[in-house]
Scaffold this motif. Structure first.
Motif, PDB file in Angstrom:
ATOM      1  N   LEU A   1     -10.182  -9.057 -73.090  1.00  0.00           N
ATOM      2  CA  LEU A   1     -10.368 -10.211 -72.211  1.00  0.00           C
ATOM      3  C   LEU A   1     -10.687 -11.478 -72.991  1.00  0.00           C
ATOM      4  CD1 LEU A   1     -12.519  -8.558 -69.389  1.00  0.00           C
ATOM      5  CD2 LEU A   1     -10.021  -8.786 -69.494  1.00  0.00           C
ATOM      6  N   GLU A   2     -11.480 -11.343 -74.037  1.00  0.00           N
ATOM      7  CA  GLU A   2     -11.908 -12.510 -74.828  1.00  0.00           C
ATOM      8  C   GLU A   2     -12.074 -12.103 -76.287  1.00  0.00           C
ATOM      9  OE1 GLU A   2     -12.486 -15.556 -73.495  1.00  0.00           O
ATOM     10  OE2 GLU A   2     -12.543 -15.035 -71.368  1.00  0.00           O
ATOM     11  N   LYS A   3     -11.798 -13.066 -77.163  1.00  0.00           N
ATOM     12  CA  LYS A   3     -12.083 -12.909 -78.592  1.00  0.00           C
ATOM     13  C   LYS A   3     -12.946 -14.103 -78.990  1.00  0.00           C
ATOM     14  CE  LYS A   3      -7.549 -12.532 -79.258  1.00  0.00           C
ATOM     15  NZ  LYS A   3      -6.248 -12.476 -79.920  1.00  0.00           N
ATOM     16  N   ASN A   4     -13.995 -13.851 -79.723  1.00  0.00           N
ATOM     17  CA  ASN A   4     -14.891 -14.900 -80.206  1.00  0.00           C
ATOM     18  C   ASN A   4     -15.371 -15.800 -79.063  1.00  0.00           C
ATOM     19  OD1 ASN A   4     -12.562 -14.683 -82.685  1.00  0.00           O
ATOM     20  ND2 ASN A   4     -14.680 -14.200 -83.140  1.00  0.00           N
ATOM     21  N   TYR A   5     -15.843 -15.170 -77.999  1.00  0.00           N
ATOM     22  CA  TYR A   5     -16.377 -15.898 -76.838  1.00  0.00           C
ATOM     23  C   TYR A   5     -17.706 -16.534 -77.221  1.00  0.00           C
ATOM     24  CZ  TYR A   5     -18.476 -16.723 -72.269  1.00  0.00           C
ATOM     25  OH  TYR A   5     -19.087 -17.306 -71.180  1.00  0.00           O
ATOM     26  N   ARG A   6     -17.826 -17.824 -76.937  1.00  0.00           N
ATOM     27  CA  ARG A   6     -19.050 -18.556 -77.293  1.00  0.00           C
ATOM     28  C   ARG A   6     -19.811 -19.011 -76.046  1.00  0.00           C
ATOM     29  NH1 ARG A   6     -19.608 -20.157 -82.483  1.00  0.00           N
ATOM     30  NH2 ARG A   6     -17.826 -19.826 -83.840  1.00  0.00           N
ATOM     31  N   TYR A   7     -21.124 -18.857 -76.133  1.00  0.00           N
ATOM     32  CA  TYR A   7     -22.028 -19.374 -75.109  1.00  0.00           C
ATOM     33  C   TYR A   7     -23.299 -19.813 -75.825  1.00  0.00           C
ATOM     34  CZ  TYR A   7     -25.421 -19.538 -71.346  1.00  0.00           C
ATOM     35  OH  TYR A   7     -26.409 -19.938 -70.486  1.00  0.00           O
TER      36      TYR A   7
ATOM     37  N   LYS B   1     -17.700 -15.341 -64.214  1.00  0.00           N
ATOM     38  CA  LYS B   1     -16.444 -14.734 -63.773  1.00  0.00           C
ATOM     39  C   LYS B   1     -16.605 -13.938 -62.483  1.00  0.00           C
ATOM     40  CE  LYS B   1     -14.209 -15.848 -67.632  1.00  0.00           C
ATOM     41  NZ  LYS B   1     -13.147 -16.811 -67.693  1.00  0.00           N
TER      42      LYS B   1
ATOM     43  N   GLU C   1     -22.134 -15.847 -80.130  1.00  0.00           N
ATOM     44  CA  GLU C   1     -20.701 -15.575 -80.208  1.00  0.00           C
ATOM     45  C   GLU C   1     -20.505 -14.077 -80.040  1.00  0.00           C
ATOM     46  OE1 GLU C   1     -16.934 -15.535 -83.224  1.00  0.00           O
ATOM     47  OE2 GLU C   1     -18.408 -17.122 -83.499  1.00  0.00           O
TER      48      GLU C   1
ATOM     49  N   ILE D   1     -15.785  -9.519 -79.312  1.00  0.00           N
ATOM     50  CA  ILE D   1     -14.739  -9.039 -78.407  1.00  0.00           C
ATOM     51  C   ILE D   1     -15.367  -8.667 -77.064  1.00  0.00           C
ATOM     52  CG2 ILE D   1     -12.962  -7.279 -77.996  1.00  0.00           C
ATOM     53  CD1 ILE D   1     -12.947  -6.836 -81.081  1.00  0.00           C
ATOM     54  N   ILE D   2     -14.715  -9.102 -76.000  1.00  0.00           N
ATOM     55  CA  ILE D   2     -15.047  -8.615 -74.660  1.00  0.00           C
ATOM     56  C   ILE D   2     -13.802  -7.883 -74.179  1.00  0.00           C
ATOM     57  CG2 ILE D   2     -15.700  -9.191 -72.298  1.00  0.00           C
ATOM     58  CD1 ILE D   2     -16.996 -11.768 -73.415  1.00  0.00           C
TER      59      ILE D   2
ATOM     60  N   TYR E   1     -21.421 -14.789 -68.853  1.00  0.00           N
ATOM     61  CA  TYR E   1     -20.002 -14.482 -68.681  1.00  0.00           C
ATOM     62  C   TYR E   1     -19.753 -13.711 -67.385  1.00  0.00           C
ATOM     63  CZ  TYR E   1     -15.331 -12.670 -69.747  1.00  0.00           C
ATOM     64  OH  TYR E   1     -13.986 -12.356 -69.694  1.00  0.00           O
TER      65      TYR E   1
END
Length: 118
Positions: free
Chosen positions: A27-33, A87, A37, A40-41, A83
């Motif tokens: 779903l995500e790579k390198n997701y930042r909040y 979502k 970081e 992987i999600i 996240y």
């Protein structure tokens, strides 16, 4: 790019291929909040796998998974909480570590529910 950054990027690519081969959807790579970081999600059925990838060129200083510290875990928890809420997901959340030792051969170990041991 520094050699350790290249090794980390290669490790993440290997981890993504590994997860896809195991039936996960990335779903995500390198997701930042904020300061966090998430490498992987991924999702498989009703489980959201939050994956921290640790890649080392040897296990001389310890196993790759030994380098995930409580501060990193706290950051990952806050990021994935945001996240899931953003979502509006209705899933089980699991925190995994994919530990990779990249020497002459490549050794990949997938530790599911890895943070239960901290």
């Amino acid at each position: 790019m520094a050699e350790h950054n290249e090794l980390g990027k290669k490790g993440e690519e290997l981890a993504i291929k590994f997860l896809i081969d195991k039936g996960y959807k990335i779903l995500e790579k390198n997701y930042r909040y904020l300061k966090a970081e998430v490498d992987i999600i991924a999702q498989k059925e009703n489980t959201l796998a939050v994956v921290e990838v640790k890649t080392r060129s040897s296990d001389y200083f310890g196993n790759p998974q030994d380098f995930v510290n409580p501060k990193k875990i706290k950051l990952l928890l806050s990021a994935i909480d945001y996240y899931v809420n953003e979502k509006d997901l209705d899933v089980e959340v699991r925190f995994d570590i994919i530990a990779i030792i990249h020497q002459k051969t490549i050794k990949i170990e997938h530790l599911e529910d890895a943070f239960l041991h901290f």
